[in-house]
Design a protein around this motif. Structure first.
Motif, mmCIF file in Angstrom:
data_model
loop_
_atom_site.group_PDB
_atom_site.id
_atom_site.type_symbol
_atom_site.label_atom_id
_atom_site.label_comp_id
_atom_site.label_asym_id
_atom_site.label_seq_id
_atom_site.Cartn_x
_atom_site.Cartn_y
_atom_site.Cartn_z
ATOM 1 N N ALA A 16 4.853 5.407 -15.129
ATOM 2 C CA ALA A 16 5.247 5.177 -16.522
ATOM 3 C C ALA A 16 4.949 3.805 -16.999
ATOM 4 O O ALA A 16 4.354 3.565 -18.161
ATOM 5 N N ILE A 17 5.239 2.719 -16.320
ATOM 6 C CA ILE A 17 5.350 1.472 -17.030
ATOM 7 C C ILE A 17 4.865 0.546 -16.033
ATOM 8 O O ILE A 17 3.881 -0.790 -16.568
ATOM 9 N N GLY A 18 4.618 0.511 -14.955
ATOM 10 C CA GLY A 18 4.243 -0.563 -13.822
ATOM 11 C C GLY A 18 2.784 -0.735 -13.816
ATOM 12 O O GLY A 18 2.376 -1.825 -13.410
ATOM 13 N N GLY A 19 2.068 0.141 -14.147
ATOM 14 C CA GLY A 19 0.506 -0.368 -14.299
ATOM 15 C C GLY A 19 -0.338 0.574 -13.675
ATOM 16 O O GLY A 19 -1.611 0.632 -14.156
ATOM 17 N N GLU A 20 0.062 1.067 -12.472
ATOM 18 C CA GLU A 20 -0.713 1.932 -11.668
ATOM 19 C C GLU A 20 -1.111 3.378 -12.264
ATOM 20 O O GLU A 20 -1.857 3.805 -12.320
ATOM 21 N N GLY A 21 -0.173 3.823 -13.148
ATOM 22 C CA GLY A 21 -0.480 5.087 -13.995
ATOM 23 C C GLY A 21 -0.957 4.881 -15.335
ATOM 24 O O GLY A 21 -1.144 5.738 -16.022
ATOM 25 N N ASN A 22 -1.344 3.537 -15.774
ATOM 26 C CA ASN A 22 -1.698 3.270 -17.162
ATOM 27 C C ASN A 22 -0.671 3.766 -18.234
ATOM 28 O O ASN A 22 -1.035 4.451 -19.176
ATOM 29 N N GLY A 23 0.710 3.739 -17.953
ATOM 30 C CA GLY A 23 1.612 4.261 -18.946
ATOM 31 C C GLY A 23 1.613 5.677 -19.294
ATOM 32 O O GLY A 23 1.840 5.973 -20.272
ATOM 33 N N ARG A 24 1.574 6.535 -18.106
ATOM 34 C CA ARG A 24 1.305 8.050 -18.188
ATOM 35 C C ARG A 24 2.904 8.547 -18.154
ATOM 36 O O ARG A 24 3.601 8.869 -17.306
ATOM 37 N N LEU A 25 3.505 8.324 -19.312
ATOM 38 C CA LEU A 25 4.786 8.740 -19.589
ATOM 39 C C LEU A 25 5.211 10.354 -19.469
ATOM 40 O O LEU A 25 5.999 10.668 -18.974
ATOM 41 N N GLY A 26 4.150 11.028 -19.863
ATOM 42 C CA GLY A 26 4.094 12.489 -19.617
ATOM 43 C C GLY A 26 4.320 12.904 -18.169
ATOM 44 O O GLY A 26 5.172 13.679 -17.747
ATOM 45 N N ASN A 70 0.711 -1.489 0.087
ATOM 46 C CA ASN A 70 -0.099 -0.009 -0.119
ATOM 47 C C ASN A 70 0.890 1.220 -0.188
ATOM 48 O O ASN A 70 0.676 2.272 0.648
ATOM 49 N N HIS A 71 2.014 1.523 -0.796
ATOM 50 C CA HIS A 71 2.806 2.514 -1.216
ATOM 51 C C HIS A 71 3.591 2.819 0.048
ATOM 52 O O HIS A 71 3.946 3.896 0.291
ATOM 53 N N GLN A 72 3.742 1.944 0.995
ATOM 54 C CA GLN A 72 4.514 2.189 2.223
ATOM 55 C C GLN A 72 6.044 2.068 1.954
ATOM 56 O O GLN A 72 6.778 2.669 3.108
ATOM 57 N N SER A 73 6.625 1.775 1.028
ATOM 58 C CA SER A 73 8.062 1.703 0.738
ATOM 59 C C SER A 73 8.054 2.013 -0.879
ATOM 60 O O SER A 73 9.162 1.885 -1.383
ATOM 61 N N GLU A 74 7.201 3.150 -1.298
ATOM 62 C CA GLU A 74 7.347 3.520 -2.540
ATOM 63 C C GLU A 74 8.067 4.674 -2.824
ATOM 64 O O GLU A 74 7.743 5.852 -2.659
ATOM 65 N N THR A 75 9.305 4.667 -2.962
ATOM 66 C CA THR A 75 10.296 5.951 -3.164
ATOM 67 C C THR A 75 10.165 6.472 -4.606
ATOM 68 O O THR A 75 9.435 5.908 -5.315
ATOM 69 N N LEU A 76 10.587 7.730 -4.522
ATOM 70 C CA LEU A 76 10.482 8.380 -5.853
ATOM 71 C C LEU A 76 10.666 7.578 -7.175
ATOM 72 O O LEU A 76 9.859 7.518 -8.234
ATOM 73 N N PRO A 77 12.108 6.832 -7.179
ATOM 74 C CA PRO A 77 12.345 6.105 -8.678
ATOM 75 C C PRO A 77 11.197 5.139 -8.710
ATOM 76 O O PRO A 77 10.853 4.820 -9.719
ATOM 77 N N VAL A 78 10.768 4.341 -7.777
ATOM 78 C CA VAL A 78 9.892 3.490 -7.743
ATOM 79 C C VAL A 78 8.410 3.845 -8.083
ATOM 80 O O VAL A 78 7.771 3.464 -9.034
ATOM 81 N N PHE A 79 8.287 5.037 -7.701
ATOM 82 C CA PHE A 79 6.835 5.838 -8.088
ATOM 83 C C PHE A 79 6.557 6.303 -9.547
ATOM 84 O O PHE A 79 5.860 6.165 -9.958
ATOM 85 N N ILE A 80 7.858 6.753 -9.967
ATOM 86 C CA ILE A 80 8.029 6.999 -11.289
ATOM 87 C C ILE A 80 8.074 5.948 -12.234
ATOM 88 O O ILE A 80 7.171 5.821 -13.404
ATOM 89 N N TYR A 81 8.421 4.492 -11.898
ATOM 90 C CA TYR A 81 8.176 3.524 -12.751
ATOM 91 C C TYR A 81 6.814 3.206 -12.697
ATOM 92 O O TYR A 81 6.383 2.559 -13.753
ATOM 93 N N GLN A 82 6.110 3.050 -11.455
ATOM 94 C CA GLN A 82 4.897 2.604 -11.393
ATOM 95 C C GLN A 82 3.830 3.433 -12.374
ATOM 96 O O GLN A 82 2.925 2.806 -13.002
#
Length: 320
Positions: free
Chosen positions: A281-291, A267-279
Motif C-alpha cells: 500500500a505505502i512501502g513502495g514495493e507495490g507502487n501504492g496499490r491500495l486496492g 528478501n521477504h524472510q520476515s515479512e508477515t502479513l501486516p508488513v506485506f500489506i504496508y509494503q
C-alpha cells in the motif's frame, strides 16, 4: 369445625391484574427512568464515533478492495472496478503465501507456545516466591509490556546489531548479523520477551482461584509437579488458557512491530502479513496499490474471524 378446604383456598394468592400497556405514541420509559429518545441522545456520540472510525473505514476498505485504486496516478482519481481480481491475484501471489506462512509461524512460536508457556511458568513460580522477589520480577516483566513498541524495537536493534551489539559482546561473536541471518527467530524471541507480561498477569489471577487444598492433597499423595498442573490446576484454568490464547494470537497476528526490526527483510524472510500489506500500500514495493492491499486486509480480517470462531467452538464444547 371449619372446612379445611375453604382455609386452604384462602391461602391461594389471587392473580394480579395486568399492568396497563402504554398508549400508542406515548413515551416509553426504561429502567433508569429515561425515555428512548433521551437514551439515544446519550449514546449518539459513541455511535457516531464508532460509525466514523470503525464502520465507515471497514466499508471503504471492502469497496476499494474491489477496485484497482492506487495511491498515485490515474487510478487514484478514477479507479476501475475489478471485482474479485485483487483477491484472486493475492491467492496466486507467492509473496502473499509466504507472508501468511510467516504470520502463522510468528503466532505459533511467539504467542501460542512462547508467551503461553513462559507466562504460565512465571505465574506458577511466583505464586510461591517471596513478596520482594515477586514484585521485582513482575515489575521487570511489566516494564517490557508498557514501554512503547517503537522504543522496545530500537532497543532490540541495538542489542542485535552487527557492529557493537550487546548480544555479540556477551557471546564473543563479533560481526554476526542476527537480524539478517536469523530474522524470524529474532522476531519470535523479541515478541515473547515483549508480550509475556499479559499472560503472566492473567495466569497469576487464574492460579489465585485454584483451591490450595487440592494442590496440597496432590502433593501428599505423591503427584509430581507436572501431574499436579495437568490433573489439578489445568481443569480450573482451562477457560483462562483459551481466552489468553485467543487474545495474544489475534494481537500477534495483527502486529506491525516486526517492521521496525527487519522491515520484512532480508528478501521477504520476515515479512508477515501486516508488513506485506504496508509494503503493497505505502512501502513502495507495490507502487501504492491500495486496492490490492485492501483486499489482503479483508483476508486478514477473515483469518482473525476464523481464529475467533475456532476459540468459540472449543469454548462451547468445554461448557457442554
Amino acid at each position: 369445625m371449619a372446612d379445611p378446604g375453604v382455609g386452604a383456598a384462602t391461602l391461594v394468592e389471587a392473580p394480579r391484574p395486568e399492568e396497563p400497556r402504554p398508549a400508542r405514541g406515548a413515551t416509553r420509559i426504561d429502567g433508569a427512568g429515561l425515555g428512548v429518545s433521551r437514551a439515544l441522545g446519550f449514546v449518539a456520540p459513541a455511535l457516531l464515533l464508532i460509525g466514523i472510525f470503525l464502520i465507515f473505514p471497514a466499508l471503504w476498505t471492502i469497496y476499494i478492495g474491489l477496485t484497482d485504486y492506487q495511491l498515485t496516478g490515474p487510478a487514484s482519481v478514477a479507479p476501475a472496478v475489478v471485482g474479485l481480481g485483487n483477491y484472486l491475484e493475492a491467492l496466486a501471489d507467492p509473496l502473499f503465501g509466504n507472508a501468511l506462512w510467516l504470520s502463522v509461524l510468528f503466532v505459533l512460536g511467539s504467542a501460542v507456545i512462547g508467551q503461553n508457556v513462559l507466562g504460565f511458568a512465571l505465574a506458577w513460580t511466583l505464586r510461591s516466591a517471596g513478596p520482594g522477589l515477586r514484585r521485582t520480577v513482575e515489575a521487570l516483566v511489566l516494564l517490557s509490556w508498557i514501554l512503547p513498541g517503537v522504543v522496545v524495537a530500537y532497543l532490540w536493534v541495538a542489542v542485535l546489531s552487527r557492529d557493537g551489539g550487546t548480544l555479540n559482546a556477551m557471546l564473543n561473536t563479533p560481526g554476526v548479523a542476527w537480524l539478517i541471518q536469523y530474522p524470524m527467530t529474532c522476531l519470535i524471541v523479541f515478541n515473547i520477551w515483549r508480550g509475556t507480561a499479559f499472560s503472566m498477569m492473567l495466569y497469576g489471577s487464574a492460579l489465585a482461584a485454584v483451591p490450595p487444598s487440592q494442590i496440597e492433597t496432590a502433593r501428599m499423595v505423591g503427584a509430581s509437579r507436572l501431574q499436579t498442573v495437568r490433573d489439578v490446576v489445568f481443569p480450573h484454568i482451562r477457560g483462562h488458557v483459551l481466552t489468553n490464547t485467543l487474545l495474544i494470537s489475534l494481537w500477534t497476528f495483527n502486529d506491525f512491530t516486526p517492521f521496525l526490526l527487519t522491515a520484512g527483510g532480508p528478501n521477504h524472510q520476515s515479512e508477515t502479513l501486516p508488513v506485506f500489506i504496508y509494503q503493497q500500500a505505502i512501502g513502495g514495493e507495490g507502487n501504492g496499490r491500495l486496492g490490492y492491499a485492501s483486499a489482503i486486509s479483508l483476508l486478514l480480517l477473515l483469518a482473525n474471524l476464523v481464529l475467533a470462531l475456532v476459540y468459540l467452538g472449543v469454548l462451547r464444547r468445554r461448557r457442554a
